[in-house]
Design a protein around this motif. Structure first.
Motif, PDB file in Angstrom:
ATOM      1  N   ILE A 115     -43.099  -9.145  17.763  1.00  0.00           N
ATOM      2  CA  ILE A 115     -42.789  -7.728  17.551  1.00  0.00           C
ATOM      3  C   ILE A 115     -44.033  -6.866  17.725  1.00  0.00           C
ATOM      4  N   THR A 116     -45.204  -7.388  17.377  1.00  0.00           N
ATOM      5  CA  THR A 116     -46.447  -6.629  17.581  1.00  0.00           C
ATOM      6  C   THR A 116     -46.659  -6.355  19.063  1.00  0.00           C
ATOM      7  N   ASN A 117     -46.508  -7.392  19.882  1.00  0.00           N
ATOM      8  CA  ASN A 117     -46.687  -7.202  21.317  1.00  0.00           C
ATOM      9  C   ASN A 117     -45.584  -6.348  21.911  1.00  0.00           C
ATOM     10  N   SER A 118     -44.355  -6.529  21.419  1.00  0.00           N
ATOM     11  CA  SER A 118     -43.231  -5.747  21.943  1.00  0.00           C
ATOM     12  C   SER A 118     -43.432  -4.259  21.700  1.00  0.00           C
ATOM     13  N   VAL A 119     -43.909  -3.888  20.521  1.00  0.00           N
ATOM     14  CA  VAL A 119     -44.188  -2.482  20.237  1.00  0.00           C
ATOM     15  C   VAL A 119     -45.223  -1.943  21.220  1.00  0.00           C
ATOM     16  N   SER A 167     -43.395  -1.819  24.783  1.00  0.00           N
ATOM     17  CA  SER A 167     -42.235  -0.928  24.871  1.00  0.00           C
ATOM     18  C   SER A 167     -42.625   0.535  24.751  1.00  0.00           C
ATOM     19  N   PHE A 168     -43.417   0.866  23.744  1.00  0.00           N
ATOM     20  CA  PHE A 168     -43.678   2.261  23.419  1.00  0.00           C
ATOM     21  C   PHE A 168     -45.022   2.770  23.927  1.00  0.00           C
ATOM     22  N   LEU A 169     -45.998   1.861  24.133  1.00  0.00           N
ATOM     23  CA  LEU A 169     -47.343   2.292  24.525  1.00  0.00           C
ATOM     24  C   LEU A 169     -47.721   1.808  25.917  1.00  0.00           C
ATOM     25  N   SER A 170     -46.913   0.946  26.505  1.00  0.00           N
ATOM     26  CA  SER A 170     -47.240   0.332  27.798  1.00  0.00           C
ATOM     27  C   SER A 170     -48.595  -0.371  27.753  1.00  0.00           C
ATOM     28  N   LEU A 171     -48.813  -1.099  26.671  1.00  0.00           N
ATOM     29  CA  LEU A 171     -50.028  -1.896  26.514  1.00  0.00           C
ATOM     30  C   LEU A 171     -49.667  -3.262  25.949  1.00  0.00           C
ATOM     31  N   PRO A 172     -49.944  -4.344  26.649  1.00  0.00           N
ATOM     32  CA  PRO A 172     -49.724  -5.673  26.057  1.00  0.00           C
ATOM     33  C   PRO A 172     -50.775  -5.915  24.968  1.00  0.00           C
ATOM     34  N   VAL A 188     -48.469  -4.212   9.718  1.00  0.00           N
ATOM     35  CA  VAL A 188     -47.398  -3.228   9.515  1.00  0.00           C
ATOM     36  C   VAL A 188     -46.061  -3.937   9.309  1.00  0.00           C
ATOM     37  N   PHE A 189     -45.849  -5.053  10.012  1.00  0.00           N
ATOM     38  CA  PHE A 189     -44.548  -5.729   9.990  1.00  0.00           C
ATOM     39  C   PHE A 189     -44.490  -6.894   8.998  1.00  0.00           C
ATOM     40  N   GLU A 190     -45.551  -7.097   8.231  1.00  0.00           N
ATOM     41  CA  GLU A 190     -45.540  -8.233   7.299  1.00  0.00           C
ATOM     42  C   GLU A 190     -44.570  -8.018   6.148  1.00  0.00           C
ATOM     43  N   THR A 191     -44.146  -6.793   5.899  1.00  0.00           N
ATOM     44  CA  THR A 191     -43.137  -6.552   4.860  1.00  0.00           C
ATOM     45  C   THR A 191     -41.744  -6.366   5.463  1.00  0.00           C
ATOM     46  N   THR A 192     -41.610  -6.590   6.774  1.00  0.00           N
ATOM     47  CA  THR A 192     -40.322  -6.462   7.453  1.00  0.00           C
ATOM     48  C   THR A 192     -39.632  -7.820   7.466  1.00  0.00           C
ATOM     49  N   GLN A 193     -38.458  -7.878   6.884  1.00  0.00           N
ATOM     50  CA  GLN A 193     -37.715  -9.139   6.793  1.00  0.00           C
ATOM     51  C   GLN A 193     -36.409  -9.031   7.588  1.00  0.00           C
ATOM     52  N   LEU A 194     -35.968 -10.151   8.118  1.00  0.00           N
ATOM     53  CA  LEU A 194     -34.807 -10.171   8.997  1.00  0.00           C
ATOM     54  C   LEU A 194     -33.537 -10.451   8.200  1.00  0.00           C
ATOM     55  N   ALA A 195     -32.452  -9.791   8.584  1.00  0.00           N
ATOM     56  CA  ALA A 195     -31.181 -10.032   7.895  1.00  0.00           C
ATOM     57  C   ALA A 195     -30.025  -9.464   8.706  1.00  0.00           C
ATOM     58  N   GLU A 196     -28.848 -10.090   8.537  1.00  0.00           N
ATOM     59  CA  GLU A 196     -27.604  -9.474   8.971  1.00  0.00           C
ATOM     60  C   GLU A 196     -27.056  -8.744   7.748  1.00  0.00           C
ATOM     61  N   LEU A 197     -26.965  -7.430   7.844  1.00  0.00           N
ATOM     62  CA  LEU A 197     -26.639  -6.603   6.680  1.00  0.00           C
ATOM     63  C   LEU A 197     -25.231  -6.033   6.787  1.00  0.00           C
ATOM     64  N   PRO A 198     -24.560  -5.857   5.650  1.00  0.00           N
ATOM     65  CA  PRO A 198     -23.262  -5.168   5.682  1.00  0.00           C
ATOM     66  C   PRO A 198     -23.457  -3.690   6.007  1.00  0.00           C
TER      67      PRO A 198
END
Length: 712
Positions: free
Chosen positions: A359-363, A366-371, A396-406
């Motif tokens: 996700i770090t590289n994707s950001v 995707s948004f900055l055009s920088l690998p 920044v993303f270390e507190t981001t957790q994955l889930a399928e949410l209702p």
């Protein structure tokens, strides 16, 4: 002839000798400075790792870490250095790379630039001076005191892993994407359209004439495929041909922008950038049953012309912006698009790291055009991105957790045929479960017989797991090899159909903020409130990129080389990202979506240009750094980026601006083929419109459309 005064003659000779000595001293000092500031850091970066860094493992016996060692040479017994004669020096021959048996650095991709080769040549020809440590330190400090020199410019960052990297100099041209947007205005070339003003100035400078306007049939076909991915209907073509008004072309563009297929076509472009997929990749490739909701969110956003800055905020931090909004929860599906799985075959921290790296590289792309991945294990080799910055964004993303949410369904989401598809899948699931049950029953029957023969009370095998093998029925008793293979297939089918049924439930493939929980990737759900307690994680630089090798601590942050002040504070403070459990992604998103951010604004405008003209103004749309190609029209790119933000970040307005230019409406053949082939063979100056191939999707949809079989 006048008598010469011997005393005056002696004074003049002495003065000349002093001047000569001063000149020699100045030349020596210049050569020493060249070595300290340019040559030695270059040798340290490219050569010392094999030739001197480890004195116990020097390749070829050649040590380059001192002048004496260079003069001794290596295993060949030939000196690497002949002071005053670069042409006779093996070191210079190696970096020239003309001898196929003597090429250094060995990798062609690491070869020195022409300027670096000349620096080594000039140093050797000047006598190859090697100042002592104190003089070297003085030269370096004097050089650092001047942030901009002929050698390049020092870029302030959060600091590299070494002082040499932190104080590295860059060519101004290589930093173009990191610099604030220029204030260039359309030049006065007489062109009515601002885009044409920039382009025609370069054409005039090159002595090239623009091609004539394309015929109307070609234009409406070009516009239709660009904006909707579909060919124009015969009725639409005839209407355009009959319309001789000045607004005819503008009406075509506006009609296409209002078509629902616009969002589908341009949504596909964005989904390609963020790597949209309905499965999770890796070996198991688990179903992402609810990913379609993010896909539809993108299409709705583009059709409604949602401002791009808001589009950025919602995808990165919609759940923080408005936690109660189903739309915002769905929007963060962007954060789930990369490949990911966690099973018992991998360490939990390792699978977690794969997600954070992705996700770090994707950001960045995707948004900055920088690998950004290039800075994971070491400071970036070419761009002013220290490893510290990579891990600041990673944090920044270390507190981001994955889930399928209702998440309840949203008005406008396409739920056509839900009931029919659900019923079909339920039949498939029931059939698979029935087959599994039959094989399990066969095994149970054999197990009961085995127990009866031995006078043992029958119990399911899972209840007997602690008993030795002789006291419980053998595993898979009563089943043939064919039974076992069929059982495995049908059990997986049951998992697939059961997972796919979630597609018709009000759930979203999303994220939440909280402490790390290493959930199995088959089933991710939001934990109970009592499991959500905890302190924010500590973040570290991972030495060599290894999750098991924690280095210096870091706090969440952004790219320090990009001069964006904190928004909306008027004080001009640098942008800050909190270290708390919540709010990190929102702060990062605000930094990306700032009109002051030159990377993000240039990135999206360049992407739009690419899809209209077949190639971006900066050709490598995912890399605006040094290793990407520089823009052919940098002032035009910056003007478009500023105009984009001023127009309310409207994608549709940018489409109108580009498509109403003469550059977009030109014929696909140059006025003078031979002249263009000689002066601008790649059509960088845009004297004619460069045709593009249709994509696979466009070809297929076109065939279905003209045959009347396309289901819109």
């Amino acid at each position: 002839m006048r008598d010469v005064n011997p005393q005056r003659l002696a004074s003049a000779v002495a003065a000349l000798l002093v001047i000569g000595a001063a000149s020699v001293h100045a030349a020596d000092e210049a050569a020493e400075r060249l070595f300290a500031v340019q040559v030695k850091p270059l040798l340290a970066e490219r050569c010392f790792v094999c030739h001197g860094q480890d004195q116990n493992a020097i390749l070829g016996g050649l040590d380059l870490t001192s002048r004496d060692a260079m003069l001794r040479g290596g295993a060949s017994a030939r000196p690497a250095l002949r002071p005053g004669n670069a042409g006779a020096s093996l070191l210079y021959s190696a970096v020239l790379r003309k001898d196929p048996k003597l090429q250094m650095p060995p990798k062609d991709s690491d070869r020195l630039t022409q300027e670096q080769v000349w620096q080594i040549r000039d140093w050797i020809d000047a006598g190859a001076p090697w100042p002592d440590a104190e003089a070297e330190r003085r030269y370096v400090q004097d050089d650092l005191a001047d942030a901009r020199t002929a050698a390049g410019v020092i870029v302030p960052t959060s600091g590299g892993l070494s002082d040499d990297w932190t104080n590295r100099r860059y060519k101004e041209d290589d930093l173009w994407a990191f610099r604030p947007l220029s204030q260039a205005e359309p030049p006065g070339t007489g062109a009515e359209h601002p885009v044409d003003a920039f382009i025609e100035r370069k054409l005039a400078d090159a002595g090239l004439a623009p091609a004539s306007r394309a015929d109307k049939r070609m234009l409406i076909r070009r516009a239709s495929f660009d904006l909707t991915g579909l060919p124009p209907t015969p009725e639409q073509v005839e209407a355009f041909l009959r319309d001789d008004s000045a607004a005819a072309w503008r009406k075509v563009v506006d009609r296409l922008l209002e078509s629902p297929q616009y969002g589908e076509q341009w949504g596909r472009h964005w989904l390609d950038v963020v790597r949209y997929a309905d499965t999770a990749g890796y070996s198991n490739d688990w179903e992402r049953s609810n990913a379609w909701r993010y896909r539809d969110y993108v299409i709705r956003s583009l059709n409604s012309d949602k401002p791009y800055d808001r589009f950025v905020l919602e995808q990165l931090a919609g759940d923080i912006l408005d936690p109660d909004s189903p739309e915002m929860r769905v929007a963060t599906g962007y954060l789930r698009m990369g490949p990911w799985e966690h099973t018992g075959m991998m360490q939990k921290v390792a699978s977690r790291q794969l997600y954070l790296d992705d996700i770090t590289n994707s950001v960045g792309e995707s948004f900055l055009s920088l690998p950004l991945r290039c800075a994971k294990c070491h400071d970036h080799k070419f761009d002013p991105i220290p490893t510290r910055d990579y891990y600041r964004i990673y944090a920044v993303f270390e507190t981001t957790q994955l889930a399928e949410l209702p998440v309840e369904f949203i008005e406008g989401e396409n739920r056509n045929y839900f009931e029919q598809e659900r019923a079909r899948l339920e039949q498939l699931l029931a059939a698979a479960e029935s087959d599994v049950a039959k094989i399990e029953a066969k095994e149970e029957q054999a197990a009961r017989a085995w127990c009866a023969e031995r006078g043992i009370e029958y119990q399911p095998r899972e209840k007997l797991k602690d008993k030795p093998e002789g006291e419980k029925p053998p595993r898979h008793i009563g089943l043939t090899i064919d039974d076992l293979g069929y059982f495995k297939v049908r059990r997986n089918d049951a998992k697939i159909w059961g997972r796919r049924l979630e597609r018709y439930q009000p759930m979203a493939h999303s994220v939440y903020e909280g402490p790390v929980k290493h959930e199995n990737s088959e089933r991710l759900r939001m934990p109970e409130p009592e499991e959500m307690r905890g302190l924010p994680p500590e973040s570290h630089i991972l030495s060599g990129g290894s999750v098991y090798s924690k280095g210096d601590r870091v706090t969440p942050g952004v790219l320090s080389a990009v001069p964006v002040s904190y928004d909306p504070a008027p004080s001009g403070r640098r942008h800050e990202v909190p270290s708390t459990m919540t709010g990190r992604r929102l702060a990062l998103a605000r930094w990306i979506a700032s009109p002051e951010n030159p990377l993000s604004t240039r990135s999206i405008v360049n992407r739009i240009w690419q899809y209209h003209f077949g190639r971006g103004l900066a050709e490598n749309a995912n890399n605006l750094g040094k290793m990407g190609k520089k823009p052919t029209h940098p002032e035009l790119l910056d003007w478009l980026a500023r105009r984009f933000a001023q127009d309310g970040w409207s994608l549709k307005q940018m489409h109108r601006l580009l498509m109403t230019s003469e550059a977009y409406q030109r014929a696909d053949r140059p006025t003078d083929q031979e002249e263009v082939a000689q002066r601008d063979p790649n059509n960088d100056l845009l004297s004619y419109f460069r045709p593009r191939r249709l994509t696979a999707e466009e070809l297929r949809d076109s065939m279905l459309a003209v045959s009347g079989e396309l289901n819109p």
